[in-house]
Design an enzyme around this catalytic site. Structure first.
Site, short mmCIF file in Angstrom:
data_model
loop_
_atom_site.label_atom_id
_atom_site.label_comp_id
_atom_site.label_asym_id
_atom_site.label_seq_id
_atom_site.Cartn_x
_atom_site.Cartn_y
_atom_site.Cartn_z
N ARG A 384 0.85 -1.19 0.00
CA ARG A 384 0.00 0.00 0.00
C ARG A 384 0.88 1.23 0.00
O ARG A 384 1.85 1.31 0.76
CB ARG A 384 -0.94 -0.01 1.21
CG ARG A 384 -1.94 -1.15 1.14
CD ARG A 384 -2.95 -1.16 2.26
NE ARG A 384 -3.79 -2.36 2.18
CZ ARG A 384 -4.68 -2.74 3.08
NH1 ARG A 384 -4.86 -1.99 4.17
NH2 ARG A 384 -5.39 -3.84 2.92
N GLN A 402 -0.51 -10.25 5.28
CA GLN A 402 -1.73 -10.45 6.05
C GLN A 402 -1.98 -11.94 6.29
O GLN A 402 -1.69 -12.77 5.42
CB GLN A 402 -2.94 -9.89 5.30
CG GLN A 402 -2.96 -8.39 5.14
CD GLN A 402 -4.20 -7.94 4.39
OE1 GLN A 402 -4.54 -8.49 3.35
NE2 GLN A 402 -4.89 -6.93 4.93
N ASP A 404 -4.64 -13.46 5.92
CA ASP A 404 -5.92 -13.08 5.32
C ASP A 404 -6.72 -14.33 4.97
O ASP A 404 -6.16 -15.38 4.65
CB ASP A 404 -5.65 -12.26 4.05
CG ASP A 404 -6.83 -11.44 3.62
OD1 ASP A 404 -7.81 -11.37 4.38
OD2 ASP A 404 -6.78 -10.87 2.52
N HIS A 406 -10.91 -15.74 3.43
CA HIS A 406 -12.27 -15.43 2.99
C HIS A 406 -13.11 -16.69 3.05
O HIS A 406 -12.65 -17.78 2.68
CB HIS A 406 -12.26 -14.86 1.56
CG HIS A 406 -11.56 -13.54 1.49
ND1 HIS A 406 -10.20 -13.44 1.25
CD2 HIS A 406 -12.01 -12.28 1.69
CE1 HIS A 406 -9.85 -12.17 1.29
NE2 HIS A 406 -10.92 -11.44 1.56
N LYS A 490 -18.36 -4.48 9.55
CA LYS A 490 -17.32 -5.38 10.05
C LYS A 490 -17.32 -5.43 11.56
O LYS A 490 -17.65 -4.45 12.24
CB LYS A 490 -15.94 -4.95 9.54
CG LYS A 490 -15.54 -3.53 9.90
CD LYS A 490 -14.16 -3.18 9.34
CE LYS A 490 -13.79 -1.73 9.63
NZ LYS A 490 -12.43 -1.40 9.20
N HIS A 536 -14.81 -11.58 4.83
CA HIS A 536 -13.39 -11.25 4.89
C HIS A 536 -12.95 -11.37 6.35
O HIS A 536 -13.58 -10.76 7.22
CB HIS A 536 -13.13 -9.81 4.43
CG HIS A 536 -13.72 -9.47 3.09
ND1 HIS A 536 -12.95 -9.18 1.99
CD2 HIS A 536 -15.01 -9.35 2.67
CE1 HIS A 536 -13.72 -8.89 0.96
NE2 HIS A 536 -14.98 -8.99 1.35
#
Length: 663
Positions: A384, A402, A404, A406, A490, A536
């Site tokens: 980023r 991350q 991360d 899903h 979230k 997520h």
């Protein structure tokens, strides 16, 4: 007879007051003690000045120092204004810009006439601020037109304020606040009744830095003065102690002392992990991999670079492009003259998040309702484009990984999947010694998706937290209007560290937008196509930031299972070198990360050096220990060492070296 207004008070009583009355008048009517203690008011829930007349019948709550949240916001706001007034009194010709309150204080940005401010200027500014506070100057509100404001600022040579005033709505009443009769600033308010309501011993100016006007590096550089402000000296002192403790725990300082990582200008915002630091990283990776696999997740790996069209379709190109690193899809010019890139190429981007790529995995092959839920996770490296000035050690970086994941699921599976994640996150955070609060971030003003979908998604997350038993005061349950992502509400996990700071880390988001935008579907029991819901989720958030939090939480004294070096065998005399090698070999064979220190140095020197590196256990051996088959075990932070047989020491260290989920 003048009109009487009905003012409803929190205790259920109603006061009748004449038109034109103010909250201050109500406080005075109730009693002199309340009149003195009142700082502001809430009229029909809106925070306002004590001196603002009532517009009609209303509900009134008077704000005092007992209402600490409101009182602190007001005090910090006023400290910022007093700072600006003090600076202009001491340094004539200085232009003022903006000065908001912050979570623990305030700052104000200035355009000095002659030179940037330095920390040497702060004591004099503090003294002038105290003089203004002790003068007990009334803070008085007036309403001006935009033209009046522009004219005033131009006459005063305040070009920055004039620029901002010119952009304010021309059809609205705009407020200014006077401090006494000789200084004003434009401000929405509210404010305390007078500067004397501030405690002159409850603030401290902390530092000076540079800041660009309106945050744009193309604009003028300003001097930003920071301060911390509180309601009383006791609160200030407690905060300064916390700051001192936080400085000792600074992960950047400890990371250098422990030889864990470094950052440098050649790779702004990217971490160079040293061997010791990468041990921590790998232990976390192994731990979370075991945790998510036990929860039925399958690990994937996706590309770093994807075509811009994919990001356009997902919505990130329009909403998030300023934070993306973009790449032209062409071979760069290799000649010395001419531009490096043509400017005609299609664009690609380094991925700032993993979610669109995971949708592409879901879309491979036809999915049935029987395939759901599909839980996929990735230790995905993301980039980023954070501004240089915003980078901060491991806490805010440009390249990060991350944990991360899903979950693609049916509508009827959402609450159960979110509840299961809540339970998984609870186990993980408790393994690391954290307490936490759970918060629900609700829809922002700018968002994708219908209100009906947002209603449904918010209620599903809310119900899952209730089912998991986390929607209680014990877990700090709170709903946060407007703080959701542009595509989904979230749940957030806010960890509390050893010195009381909070860190927002884990999250799970219920998203119906991205599957629609990227055309993800499954075949339902009815034989028709349906959209999955995409959850997520992340627990650490990013490895970099989570490691930074752990270092500061434990002040570098990580649990033995996470410590890069779990034990050091140190000799008192060279005659014990052979025995030390035997001890180290047996520790290593037991799976303990061990090093030997056979240097010709005094043992106190060795103890101090390894203590600074936060090694949990030091096994000291000399001639006697070699003869008896024992070790003198020194544990980090313990006052005394313990002499024990080698086998006992190995068993003790082996149990501590095991990750908590494997014990």
């Amino acid at each position: 007879m003048s009109e009487m207004l009905k003012i409803s008070l929190p205790d259920g009583s109603v006061r009748e007051m004449p038109a034109g009355s103010t909250p201050a008048d109500v406080a005075a009517a109730i009693g002199p003690g309340l009149a003195k203690a009142a700082l502001a008011a809430r009229i029909d829930g809106e925070l306002t000045d004590l001196s603002r007349p009532f517009a009609g019948d209303c509900a009134l709550a008077l704000v005092t120092a007992r209402d600490e949240g409101d009182a602190l916001d007001l005090a910090r706001h006023d400290f910022a204004h007093v700072l600006a007034e003090a600076v202009q009194a001491l340094f004539p010709g200085t232009q003022i810009t903006f000065g908001p309150s912050t979570d623990d204080g305030f700052y104000y940005d200035f355009a000095p006439r002659d030179r940037p401010f330095t920390e040497e200027d702060l004591p004099a500014i503090e003294a002038e601020m105290r003089r203004i506070i002790q003068a007990d100057k009334p803070l008085r509100r007036e309403v001006w037109s935009r033209e009046q404001l522009i004219s005033r600022w131009k006459q005063q040579g305040e070009s920055f304020k004039a620029e901002w005033a010119a952009e304010l709505p021309g059809d609205e009443d705009l407020s200014v606040y006077w401090s006494g009769d000789d200084w004003l600033d434009m401000c929405r308010g509210p404010h305390l009744p007078s500067t004397g309501k501030l405690d002159p011993a409850a603030f401290k100016l902390t530092r000076v830095s540079g800041a660009y006007w309106r945050g744009d590096q193309k604009n003028a550089m300003l001097s930003r003065i920071y301060g911390t402000g509180w309601l009383n000296r006791k609160q200030l002192d407690a905060h300064l102690v916390r700051l001192e403790e936080a400085a000792k725990r600074d992960h950047r300082k400890l990371g250098q002392e422990m030889d864990l990582f470094h950052l440098q200008a050649e790779a702004h915002g990217s971490v160079f992990w040293h061997p010791q630091g990468y041990v921590i990283y790998r232990e976390l990776e192994d731990y979370i991999r075991r945790a998510v696999q036990s929860a039925g997740c399958k690990e994937v790996k996706t590309p770093q670079v994807m075509d811009a069209r994919q990001w356009e379709q997902s919505g990130h190109w329009g909403k998030y492009r300023a934070n993306m690193f973009v790449i032209p899809d062409e071979v760069p010019n290799t000649e010395d003259d001419g531009p490096v890139i043509s400017g005609d190429a299609e664009w690609m981007a380094l991925k700032p998040m993993n979610c669109p790529a995971h949708v592409l995995i879901f879309r491979q092959g036809i999915k049935s309702y029987r395939d759901l839920p599909l839980r996929i996770v990735e230790n995905g490296c993301c980039h980023r484009n954070e501004p240089h000035g915003a980078l901060h050690g491991l806490m805010r970086v440009r390249q990060f990984t991350q944990d991360d994941g899903h979950i693609f699921c049916r509508e009827d599976q959402i609450v159960g999947e979110v509840r299961n994640f809540c339970e998984l996150a609870d186990r993980v955070y408790r393994d690391f010694g954290f307490t936490y609060a759970v918060k629900l971030a609700l829809r922002p003003d700018q968002r994708f998706g219908s209100d009906a979908d947002w209603d449904k998604a918010e209620q599903e997350l809310r119900q899952a937290v209730i089912d998991a038993g986390l929607a209680t005061e014990e877990y700090g349950w709170e709903e946060l209007p407007g703080e959701g992502a542009f595509y989904a509400p979230k749940l957030e996990w806010h960890l509390t560290d050893a010195i009381g700071r909070t860190w927002q880390v884990g999250t799970i988001q219920s998203d119906r937008v991205l599957p629609e935008r990227l055309d993800a579907s499954y075949i339902g029991e009815d034989g028709e196509k349906h959209r999955p819901v995409m959850l997520h989720r992340a627990i650490f958030g990013s490895y970099e930031r989570f490691i930074g939090i752990l270092i500061e939480h434990y002040a570098g004294k990580l649990p033995v299972w996470l410590a890069p070096t779990q034990a050091v065998v140190a000799t008192i005399v060279s005659d014990a070198d052979g025995y030390a090698a035997t001890v180290a070999d047996q520790l290593g064979a037991a799976g303990i990360r061990v090093e030997s220190d056979l240097r010709n140095e005094k043992i106190n020197y060795k103890v101090r050096e390894h203590s600074l590196k936060k090694v949990p256990h030091l096994l000291v051996v000399g001639k006697r220990e070699a003869e008896e088959g024992t070790v003198a075990l020194r544990t980090l932070g313990a006052e005394h060492q313990k002499v024990m047989p080698l086998a006992e020491a190995i068993a003790l260290l082996k149990s501590e070296a095991n990750p908590p989920d494997l014990r």
